[in-house]
Design an enzyme around this catalytic site. Structure first.
Site, short mmCIF file in Angstrom:
data_model
loop_
_atom_site.label_atom_id
_atom_site.label_comp_id
_atom_site.label_asym_id
_atom_site.label_seq_id
_atom_site.Cartn_x
_atom_site.Cartn_y
_atom_site.Cartn_z
N ASP A 1 -44.55 -27.74 10.38
CA ASP A 1 -44.30 -28.08 11.89
C ASP A 1 -45.34 -28.61 12.60
O ASP A 1 -45.35 -29.70 13.41
CB ASP A 1 -43.55 -26.89 12.46
CG ASP A 1 -42.42 -26.31 11.96
OD1 ASP A 1 -41.77 -27.13 10.93
OD2 ASP A 1 -41.90 -25.40 12.49
N LYS B 1 -42.53 -16.93 17.09
CA LYS B 1 -42.41 -15.30 16.79
C LYS B 1 -43.76 -14.62 16.52
O LYS B 1 -44.66 -15.14 15.96
CB LYS B 1 -41.75 -15.13 15.73
CG LYS B 1 -40.17 -15.42 15.81
CD LYS B 1 -39.39 -14.55 14.67
CE LYS B 1 -37.99 -14.79 15.03
NZ LYS B 1 -37.59 -16.09 14.88
N GLU C 1 -31.91 -28.71 14.86
CA GLU C 1 -32.46 -28.21 13.36
C GLU C 1 -31.33 -27.63 12.63
O GLU C 1 -30.42 -26.98 13.30
CB GLU C 1 -33.72 -27.61 13.29
CG GLU C 1 -33.65 -26.24 13.96
CD GLU C 1 -34.77 -25.32 13.12
OE1 GLU C 1 -34.68 -25.23 12.11
OE2 GLU C 1 -35.47 -24.62 14.01
N1 PSU Z 1 -38.88 -19.43 13.50
C1 PSU Z 1 -37.74 -18.93 13.98
N2 PSU Z 1 -36.51 -19.36 13.44
C2 PSU Z 1 -36.19 -20.21 12.27
C3 PSU Z 1 -37.69 -20.90 12.18
C4 PSU Z 1 -38.60 -20.44 12.49
O1 PSU Z 1 -37.92 -18.15 14.85
O2 PSU Z 1 -35.27 -20.30 12.06
C5 PSU Z 1 -37.40 -21.90 10.98
C6 PSU Z 1 -37.73 -23.29 11.54
O3 PSU Z 1 -36.61 -24.17 10.98
C7 PSU Z 1 -39.17 -23.60 11.35
C8 PSU Z 1 -39.39 -23.17 9.89
O4 PSU Z 1 -39.09 -25.07 11.44
O5 PSU Z 1 -38.66 -21.72 9.94
C9 PSU Z 1 -40.78 -22.72 9.67
O6 PSU Z 1 -40.81 -22.49 8.29
P1 PSU Z 1 -42.32 -22.52 7.57
O7 PSU Z 1 -43.06 -21.31 8.19
O8 PSU Z 1 -42.09 -22.26 6.08
O9 PSU Z 1 -42.90 -23.71 7.68
#
Ligand code: PSU
Ligand code: MN
Length: 299
Positions: A138, A155, A21
């Site tokens: 996701d 996380k 990604e």
């Molecule tokens: N978690 C991490 N590092 C990241 C991300 C998530 O530890 O860089 C990034 C990934 O690209 C993931 C996105 O798909 O954040 C999820 O964002 P959201 O919660 O806005 O869907």
């Protein structure tokens, strides 16, 4: 979609390819280290025996595998947007630059015929989702995208238990790699157990082959690979930073797709680089393992 020639050749020949990604590069890691780290992640895939295919939208074109100039754009361009599945067509239509999340990377990788994908952490159900409804795309994307995501769990900025429940509901399998504990990104154990484990890349490849035969709906799969013992973040530092970061996000009124980048940045600043070192170590480990799984799957 534009496939990098090396990626296209490998896919044609049935050789192993691992998707990567780009939101992790643009929004997940601090500049200017991010470009160097992006290259190290690609090198780790090569060291594991596969061709790396970093995914992004560059000048309106969805690209599978980036050359040096494109990787540099994603790492350095101040206008790069965080692009989830629903954003791909909009950014493409306006000729923009977009970094793909786990959801959009998995979506585009599957379209290109790539089966294995490596990242740091998966998105999930945010704390307080009961009120905000903030759940990463996701999860729903993986429920209908036949890709294996190798990650270090999620996380603890997220609601880990709720995330595991949603993965179950969405028919996304979770395998622990040499562990029956779901990893918590910076920490080896999020406090939640796992039912299924795998001990070797070959065992994971066997599951992928069975999915190909039996799983016509195209559900995704998560391989949860914990950070190395020596690389784990100090527990006390982790807990302290987590609580301060959640409070800071709340106070700053951060919402929507800005929440995850805000908290990642908070961790990197507040731990004076300790969380960054852990982050890099775990991503490199995931890239390497994903390559080994892709190689086992291709053979
Ligand atoms: N978690 C991490 N590092 C990241 C991300 C998530 O530890 O860089 C990034 C990934 O690209 C993931 C996105 O798909 O954040 C999820 O964002 P959201 O919660 O806005 O869907
Ligand atoms: Mn969200």
């Amino acid at each position: 979609m534009l496939l990098h020639p090396e990626v296209a050749e490998a896919l044609d020949a049935g050789r192993p390819v691992v998707a990567l990604e780009s939101t992790i590069i643009s929004h997940g890691l601090p500049r200017p280290d991010n470009l160097r780290i992006a290259r190290e992640i690609e090198d780790a895939v090569r060291a594991g025996g596969a061709v790396p295919a970093t995914v992004a939208v560059v000048d309106g074109q969805a690209r599978i595998g980036l050359d040096d100039a494109a990787l540099d754009r994603v790492a350095s361009d101040p206008d790069v947007d965080k692009v989830s599945v629903r954003d791909i067509a909009v950014v493409a239509a306006r000729g923009g630059v977009g970094a793909t999340t786990v959801a959009s990377t998995a979506h585009l990788a599957a379209r290109a015929g790539i089966r294995v994908f490596a990242t740091g952490g998966l998105g999930g159900v945010h704390r307080g989702a009961r009120d905000t409804w903030d759940e990463s795309a996701d999860l729903t994307t993986l429920s209908r995208t036949p890709v294996l995501v190798v990650c270090a769990g999620v996380k603890s900025i997220l609601d880990v238990g709720a995330t595991l429940e949603r993965l179950e509901t969405l028919n996304v399998g979770v395998l622990g790699y040499r562990t029956d504990r779901f990893p918590g990104f910076y920490l080896r154990d999020s406090g939640h157990g796992l039912f299924w484990t795998a001990e070797t890349p070959g065992q994971v490849a066997d599951v992928l082959r069975q999915q190909d035969a039996l799983n016509s709906a195209g559900y995704g799969l998560v391989l949860a690979n914990p950070i190395g013992i020596a690389d784990e973040l100090d527990h006390e530092l982790h807990d302290r930073t987590l609580h301060a970061g959640l409070a800071a996000a709340h106070q700053a009124g951060v919402t929507g797709k800005d929440v995850t980048p805000f908290l990642l940045d908070f961790f990197h600043r507040e731990t004076h680089g300790a969380s960054l070192a852990a982050n890099v170590a775990l991503v490199l480990g995931n890239a390497r393992l994903a390559a080994e799984v892709a190689a086992a799957y291709a053979s």
